[in-house]
Design a protein around this motif. Structure first.
Motif, short mmCIF file in Angstrom:
data_model
loop_
_atom_site.label_atom_id
_atom_site.label_comp_id
_atom_site.label_asym_id
_atom_site.label_seq_id
_atom_site.Cartn_x
_atom_site.Cartn_y
_atom_site.Cartn_z
N LYS A 105 0.76 -1.18 -0.12
CA LYS A 105 0.07 -0.05 -0.05
C LYS A 105 0.85 1.31 -0.29
O LYS A 105 1.77 1.29 0.71
CB LYS A 105 -0.78 0.17 1.22
CG LYS A 105 -1.78 1.05 1.11
CD LYS A 105 -3.08 1.09 2.34
CE LYS A 105 -2.34 1.32 3.68
NZ LYS A 105 -3.41 1.34 4.47
N THR B 90 0.64 5.38 0.47
CA THR B 90 -0.54 6.34 1.02
C THR B 90 0.51 7.69 0.66
O THR B 90 1.63 7.84 1.34
CB THR B 90 -0.72 6.06 2.40
OG1 THR B 90 -1.14 4.78 2.48
CG2 THR B 90 -1.66 7.11 2.79
N GLN C 13 -4.43 10.08 -0.38
CA GLN C 13 -4.56 9.32 -1.62
C GLN C 13 -3.81 7.77 -1.36
O GLN C 13 -2.54 7.79 -0.80
CB GLN C 13 -4.31 9.89 -2.74
CG GLN C 13 -4.74 9.32 -3.95
CD GLN C 13 -4.47 10.42 -5.20
OE1 GLN C 13 -4.11 11.56 -5.00
NE2 GLN C 13 -4.73 9.95 -6.27
N GLU C 14 -4.36 6.85 -1.97
CA GLU C 14 -3.74 5.57 -1.72
C GLU C 14 -3.86 4.87 -2.84
O GLU C 14 -4.76 4.99 -3.92
CB GLU C 14 -4.46 4.86 -0.78
CG GLU C 14 -4.51 5.22 0.74
CD GLU C 14 -5.21 4.27 1.66
OE1 GLU C 14 -5.14 4.58 3.10
OE2 GLU C 14 -5.94 3.34 1.24
N TRP C 15 -2.85 3.95 -3.07
CA TRP C 15 -2.72 3.05 -4.21
C TRP C 15 -2.00 1.67 -4.00
O TRP C 15 -1.51 1.62 -2.68
CB TRP C 15 -1.39 3.33 -5.31
CG TRP C 15 -1.80 4.88 -5.76
CD1 TRP C 15 -2.58 5.17 -7.11
CD2 TRP C 15 -1.40 5.98 -5.36
NE1 TRP C 15 -2.42 6.61 -7.26
CE2 TRP C 15 -1.94 7.18 -6.16
CE3 TRP C 15 -0.80 6.48 -4.21
CZ2 TRP C 15 -1.78 8.38 -5.65
CZ3 TRP C 15 -0.70 7.78 -3.90
CH2 TRP C 15 -1.21 8.89 -4.76
N ILE C 16 -2.52 0.59 -4.62
CA ILE C 16 -1.80 -0.63 -4.26
C ILE C 16 -0.86 -1.23 -5.47
O ILE C 16 -1.22 -0.95 -6.55
CB ILE C 16 -2.91 -1.68 -4.01
CG1 ILE C 16 -3.93 -1.28 -3.12
CG2 ILE C 16 -2.25 -2.93 -3.83
CD1 ILE C 16 -3.33 -1.08 -1.73
N SER D 133 7.82 -1.27 6.22
CA SER D 133 7.27 -0.11 5.84
C SER D 133 8.72 0.89 5.35
O SER D 133 9.77 0.66 5.73
CB SER D 133 6.63 0.58 6.71
OG SER D 133 7.39 1.25 7.74
N PHE E 226 5.52 9.91 0.80
CA PHE E 226 4.78 8.51 0.73
C PHE E 226 4.95 7.35 1.55
O PHE E 226 6.36 7.23 1.80
CB PHE E 226 4.77 7.74 -0.60
CG PHE E 226 4.42 8.67 -1.92
CD1 PHE E 226 2.92 8.69 -2.29
CD2 PHE E 226 5.35 9.60 -2.64
CE1 PHE E 226 2.94 9.49 -3.50
CE2 PHE E 226 4.84 10.29 -3.65
CZ PHE E 226 3.66 10.52 -3.95
N GLU F 109 3.81 0.37 2.67
CA GLU F 109 3.42 -0.75 3.67
C GLU F 109 3.20 -2.04 3.33
O GLU F 109 2.33 -2.01 2.18
CB GLU F 109 2.22 -0.23 4.74
CG GLU F 109 2.27 1.13 5.36
CD GLU F 109 0.90 1.57 6.08
OE1 GLU F 109 1.01 1.37 7.32
OE2 GLU F 109 0.12 1.90 5.17
#
Length: 99
Positions: A5, A7, A35-38, A80, A94, A97
């Motif tokens: 993840k 963030t 805002q989040e991305w995977i 992380s 950013f 994690e």
């Protein structure tokens, strides 16, 4: 391989540096705090900034492969990393994690 993840934690905006050194540009960073991305299998998420990705790619791929604990205990959570993009005028921090 693990998913990671990503963030956006903080976005700075150095107007003094922009005024002094940057040529006027029409489009700047679209990233918003929170805002989040995977990242799946260590790959760049679709639509994610190419420049920011180049700043963090190695860390994402290491975390995705199950490695971590960068710099012998740098992060409280060894799974992380906190990485910023390389934009000197409006850098974004950013949090990466392992999920």
């Amino acid at each position: 391989m693990y998913d990671i993840k990503i963030t956006a934690i903080r976005k700075a905006d150095y107007k003094d540096l922009q005024a002094r050194y940057e040529n006027p540009i029409l489009h700047t960073c679209d990233v918003c705090e929170g805002q989040e991305w995977i990242s799946h299998e260590g790959q760049r998420p679709e639509g994610f900034c190419d420049s920011a990705w180049e700043s963090m790619r190695w860390f994402v791929q290491e975390l995705a492969a199950g490695r971590g604990n960068f710099y012998d205990g740098w992060m409280k959570n060894p799974d992380s990393a906190m990485i910023s993009c390389n934009d000197g005028f409006r850098p974004v921090s950013f949090l990466l994690e392992r999920m």
